[in-house]
Scaffold this motif. Sequence first.
Motif, PDB file in Angstrom:
ATOM      1  N   GLN A 211       4.182  54.699  60.193  1.00 43.33           N
ATOM      2  CA  GLN A 211       5.791  54.132  60.397  1.00 43.33           C
ATOM      3  C   GLN A 211       5.819  53.592  61.757  1.00 43.33           C
ATOM      4  O   GLN A 211       6.362  52.730  62.271  1.00 43.33           O
ATOM      5  N   ILE A 212       5.136  54.491  62.861  1.00 37.00           N
ATOM      6  CA  ILE A 212       5.038  54.132  64.238  1.00 37.00           C
ATOM      7  C   ILE A 212       4.430  52.788  64.492  1.00 37.00           C
ATOM      8  O   ILE A 212       4.910  51.954  65.075  1.00 37.00           O
ATOM      9  N   SER A 213       3.243  52.505  63.853  1.00 34.52           N
ATOM     10  CA  SER A 213       2.567  51.208  63.856  1.00 34.52           C
ATOM     11  C   SER A 213       3.281  50.092  63.402  1.00 34.52           C
ATOM     12  O   SER A 213       3.406  48.914  64.174  1.00 34.52           O
ATOM     13  N   SER A 235      15.815  49.858  71.031  1.00 33.85           N
ATOM     14  CA  SER A 235      14.404  49.974  70.372  1.00 33.85           C
ATOM     15  C   SER A 235      13.540  51.125  71.159  1.00 33.85           C
ATOM     16  O   SER A 235      12.749  51.792  70.267  1.00 33.85           O
ATOM     17  N   VAL A 236      13.653  51.409  72.390  1.00 32.92           N
ATOM     18  CA  VAL A 236      12.808  52.650  73.100  1.00 32.92           C
ATOM     19  C   VAL A 236      13.538  53.836  72.379  1.00 32.92           C
ATOM     20  O   VAL A 236      12.660  54.474  72.164  1.00 32.92           O
ATOM     21  N   ALA A 242      11.069  58.075  66.508  1.00 29.80           N
ATOM     22  CA  ALA A 242       9.657  58.018  65.613  1.00 29.80           C
ATOM     23  C   ALA A 242       8.497  58.813  66.181  1.00 29.80           C
ATOM     24  O   ALA A 242       7.885  59.552  65.315  1.00 29.80           O
ATOM     25  N   SER A 243       8.484  58.557  67.374  1.00 28.76           N
ATOM     26  CA  SER A 243       7.027  59.607  68.165  1.00 28.76           C
ATOM     27  C   SER A 243       7.441  60.948  68.169  1.00 28.76           C
ATOM     28  O   SER A 243       6.623  61.605  67.797  1.00 28.76           O
ATOM     29  N   SER A 250       2.451  66.575  64.060  1.00 26.39           N
ATOM     30  CA  SER A 250       1.194  66.894  64.865  1.00 26.39           C
ATOM     31  C   SER A 250       0.948  68.201  65.235  1.00 26.39           C
ATOM     32  O   SER A 250       0.031  69.091  65.205  1.00 26.39           O
ATOM     33  N   LEU A 251       2.027  68.803  65.787  1.00 29.86           N
ATOM     34  CA  LEU A 251       1.946  70.269  66.534  1.00 29.86           C
ATOM     35  C   LEU A 251       2.120  71.200  65.492  1.00 29.86           C
ATOM     36  O   LEU A 251       1.482  72.270  65.516  1.00 29.86           O
ATOM     37  N   GLY A 252       2.750  70.853  64.409  1.00 26.22           N
ATOM     38  CA  GLY A 252       2.792  71.868  63.143  1.00 26.22           C
ATOM     39  C   GLY A 252       1.302  72.058  62.748  1.00 26.22           C
ATOM     40  O   GLY A 252       0.660  73.138  62.293  1.00 26.22           O
ATOM     41  N   LEU A 253       0.559  71.012  62.650  1.00 31.11           N
ATOM     42  CA  LEU A 253      -0.934  70.943  61.968  1.00 31.11           C
ATOM     43  C   LEU A 253      -1.749  71.690  63.239  1.00 31.11           C
ATOM     44  O   LEU A 253      -2.591  72.690  62.876  1.00 31.11           O
ATOM     45  N   VAL A 254      -1.505  71.483  64.540  1.00 35.76           N
ATOM     46  CA  VAL A 254      -2.187  72.193  65.443  1.00 35.76           C
ATOM     47  C   VAL A 254      -2.079  73.717  65.323  1.00 35.76           C
ATOM     48  O   VAL A 254      -2.846  74.474  65.592  1.00 35.76           O
ATOM     49  N   LYS A 255      -0.732  74.174  65.139  1.00 39.13           N
ATOM     50  CA  LYS A 255      -0.450  75.707  64.785  1.00 39.13           C
ATOM     51  C   LYS A 255      -1.305  76.236  63.892  1.00 39.13           C
ATOM     52  O   LYS A 255      -1.784  77.222  64.098  1.00 39.13           O
TER      53      LYS A 255
END
Length: 600
Positions: A211-213, A235-236, A242-243, A250-255
């Motif tokens: 989605q970000i790409s 847009s920003v 989205a970021s 990602s932080l959830g996976l890191v945990k």
Amino acid sequence: MGALGHINQYFWKYKWLLFLGIIFTLFSNFFGVFPAQLVRYALDLVTETINIYFLFKGFSLQKAFYEIFGFTLFFYGGLIILMAILKGVFLFLVRQTLIVMSRHIEFELKNEIYTHYQTLPLSFYRQQNTGDLMARISEDVGKVRMYVGPSIMYGLNLITVFILVIYSMWQVNQKLMWYVLMPLPILSISIYHVNSVIIRKSEEIQAALSQISTFAQEAFSGIRVLKSFVREKKSVDAFTEASSAYRTKSLGLVKVDSLFTPLIALLVGFSTILVVYIGSQEVIAGRMTVGNITEFIMYVFMLTWPVTALGWTSSQIQRAAASQKRINEFLEAKSELTTGKQIRQEIIGNWEFKGVSFAYPGSERLVLNNVNLMISAGESVALLGQTGSGKSTVALLMARFYDPSAGEILLDGISLKDWDMAWVRSFVGFVPQDVFLFSTSISENIRFGNDALTQQEIEVAAKQADVYANIMEFPDQFETILGERGITLSGGQKQRVSIARALAKNPKMLILDDCLSAVDTHTEHTILENLKQVTVGKSSLIISHRVSSARLANRIFVLADGQIVETGSHDELMASKTLYYELYQQQLNEELQQVSTQPN
């Protein structure tokens, strides 16, 4: 692991690199495990002979004893250093086989995906977004490479270390071996439960990244629209949102990943305590030596990294499985355009639409409804109609980007389905309504359809498209580098370069899909006069909503609501005073109004 089965074909292709990697891993770990036994021999030598050494204190024999004692220790030390060097050499060879294999497989997989993309029809691309397509050939393939390279390397390392270490422990003391291995089932159960969470979170992360790409690609492609409507901040903000979602996932996976390291450290520490405690009892009982305890502690630490890598490897495999599953979704997508006899023969240029109806995939609305149309070889035909009448769809069907929902299209009396479309398209000069230019030089864009074109032939095509003078005004002329999608040029210039690209191919058939909409009336007239000379003896279809573009054709078909409502020459249609006549009068009045409103 089911999704990753697709990679097995590449393992077989590079089986010798995989086989050598396994052998080198075995040797590397052998030279890593064997030094523990040398340390045991050296330590036992010291503990068993140190008292004898002191008994000879004050005697000359002590010096001789010391020389033998020192040489033996030096010999063991030298062997340990040699083993370390050999381990390093074979470890280097492991990376030169398994990691190199992973790069080859990455190369093969990217080519497979890109090649498959080329076979998919336009209907596939209508349903997908560019960012997702790019993510699967870059980010997802990168995740798969981590599986076929580092994950397999560390996995093989884990297996060989376990086999060598457990065998060595078994030879020394079976009771202590079982105590050392006691914490491992706890680790296995923990990994089993955590992996289900990892794979779910990995799929969510890859979807968020796509989605970000997509968002970034659209923002950069439409930067002029963003700026003209002053939507930069919006847009920003949208990109930040989205970021932020991607970061949260990602932080959830890191945990989850962070659970492995402290758990393994705890289990390794517990194993060390067991070695010291149980080993001490075995020493007191005379079944082991102090050297054996040291050897076992070294074995425990040898297992530390492979066991630690087990969590990382499991995580990488799960991520790779999630990515390969996404890749397989596209690789399993097939074109609905069935291939027939794949005929390759001389093309004359007779086209016929017989009762053709068409609705775009996913829609029930007929864009074309029972269209009957003929283009004779060497004839110039115009297809006229207002926006949304289905004109461009006719061009897409002639290029066989889609098949008709009903009816049949014939080329030289043969169904278009039976032709080899690569062969047919090589004889067709197609200028689509949506002009696309590549981010390279103007000359390379014109040469795109024929790499063998000379500079003189490129210039002739540019003159025929009435864009030569504009090109010569640029500092680098034909070597001017265009921005993305030809952003360096104006809309009319892009259309004319696109026409030059089609003409430079010297096609036997020419399809112009409303490609003069961005040029002024004078330039349009110049291009059409040039085209009238160029298309002599060639079958050509001029699609337009302008009467001025259609009037030079031999025959004109008027399309309305997906049906042909009028057919004839310009004079015949004007005399009938129906839809064509109304369009002509309407556009003539618009041009007169534009002229009257221009300043003197």
